[in-house]
Enzyme design. Sequence first.
Site, PDB file in Angstrom:
ATOM      1  N   ASP A  26       0.816  -1.217   0.000  1.00 51.74           N
ATOM      2  CA  ASP A  26       0.000   0.000   0.000  1.00 51.74           C
ATOM      3  C   ASP A  26       0.851   1.270   0.000  1.00 51.74           C
ATOM      4  O   ASP A  26       2.048   1.231   0.234  1.00 51.74           O
ATOM      5  CB  ASP A  26      -0.963  -0.003   1.201  1.00 51.74           C
ATOM      6  CG  ASP A  26      -0.345  -0.578   2.473  1.00 51.74           C
ATOM      7  OD1 ASP A  26       0.902  -0.561   2.585  1.00 51.74           O
ATOM      8  OD2 ASP A  26      -1.090  -1.038   3.345  1.00 51.74           O
ATOM      9  N   ASN A  59      -7.529  -3.267  14.369  1.00 53.82           N
ATOM     10  CA  ASN A  59      -8.928  -3.514  13.985  1.00 53.82           C
ATOM     11  C   ASN A  59      -9.064  -4.696  13.021  1.00 53.82           C
ATOM     12  O   ASN A  59     -10.125  -4.895  12.430  1.00 53.82           O
ATOM     13  CB  ASN A  59      -9.547  -2.243  13.375  1.00 53.82           C
ATOM     14  CG  ASN A  59      -8.851  -1.823  12.081  1.00 53.82           C
ATOM     15  OD1 ASN A  59      -7.950  -2.507  11.591  1.00 53.82           O
ATOM     16  ND2 ASN A  59      -9.270  -0.699  11.513  1.00 53.82           N
ATOM     17  N   GLU A  97      -9.708  -2.085   5.396  1.00 51.23           N
ATOM     18  CA  GLU A  97     -10.318  -1.830   6.692  1.00 51.23           C
ATOM     19  C   GLU A  97     -11.552  -2.719   6.873  1.00 51.23           C
ATOM     20  O   GLU A  97     -12.059  -3.284   5.896  1.00 51.23           O
ATOM     21  CB  GLU A  97     -10.719  -0.351   6.776  1.00 51.23           C
ATOM     22  CG  GLU A  97      -9.541   0.621   6.661  1.00 51.23           C
ATOM     23  CD  GLU A  97      -8.710   0.721   7.945  1.00 51.23           C
ATOM     24  OE1 GLU A  97      -8.627  -0.271   8.706  1.00 51.23           O
ATOM     25  OE2 GLU A  97      -8.134   1.790   8.170  1.00 51.23           O
TER      26      GLU A  97
END
Length: 255
Positions: free
Chosen positions: A67, A136, A143
Amino acid sequence: MEVVMKPDEQSMSLMAAATIADVIRRKPRAVLGFATGSTPLGTYGELIRMHREEGLDFSQIVSFNLDEYVGLAPSHPQSYRRFMEDNFFNHINLRPENTNLPDGMADDIEAACRAYEAKIASFGGIDIQLLGIGANGHIAFNEPSSSLGSRTRVKTLSDKTRKDNSRFFANAAEVPRYAVTMGIGTIMEAREVVLIAGGASKADAVAAAVEGPITAMCPATALQLHPHALVIVDREAATGLRYSYPSERLKVTKD
Ligand code: F6R
């Protein structure tokens, strides 16, 4: 998933580096997938040591990173390109022209994402992909709620991720809102994946990723479907796991 529990972050890093080095020795023209963040630093440090002291050769390796932030030029001190150069690429004999990161500055980002996927495919796919995990449950910048079949694209960073990553920036407001990231589908096509996680802040994410149900709300759970996924955790990151796992990889011998 093969889960290995190591006593500390250093032994976790050594095992990840040894796993990547094995691929390089078996296949000198291997295609490696790299991650940024704090967790892989020990792994990169050990690969640098292996290069210097044992002659581990990256001269024919091609690399693809997971990324890059949108809007940060490659020369920006917080860009992932700079992170990789400062912490790894500049210390080994990987040719700069063989290193690839998504382009967060492209005028047509969608076309750049398609080109990134095509370039990975043109090299025959990724042999081994190194991954960290977000608190998370994210992998790369996929995400929670990311499609488990997603490909390289722009993602909005969650508040939690921006807060976690603000430690690298002067203040939280400077953390970019968007990133270009390989998708979960892209990562799943790597022939082998190695996920490393250290520290208590990763314990919940690791427990969900390894022992929880497969769900887009914890993108790392997709790796449960990967035929060759190795998860290396240190003792603190393992505290949420219900089962106990070995401290070494399974070795089958004939005698
Ligand atoms: C970075 C990346 C992220 C990190 C994750 C953990 O390229 O893809 O998914 O792996 O945010 O970051 P650290 O290692 O800093 O805790």
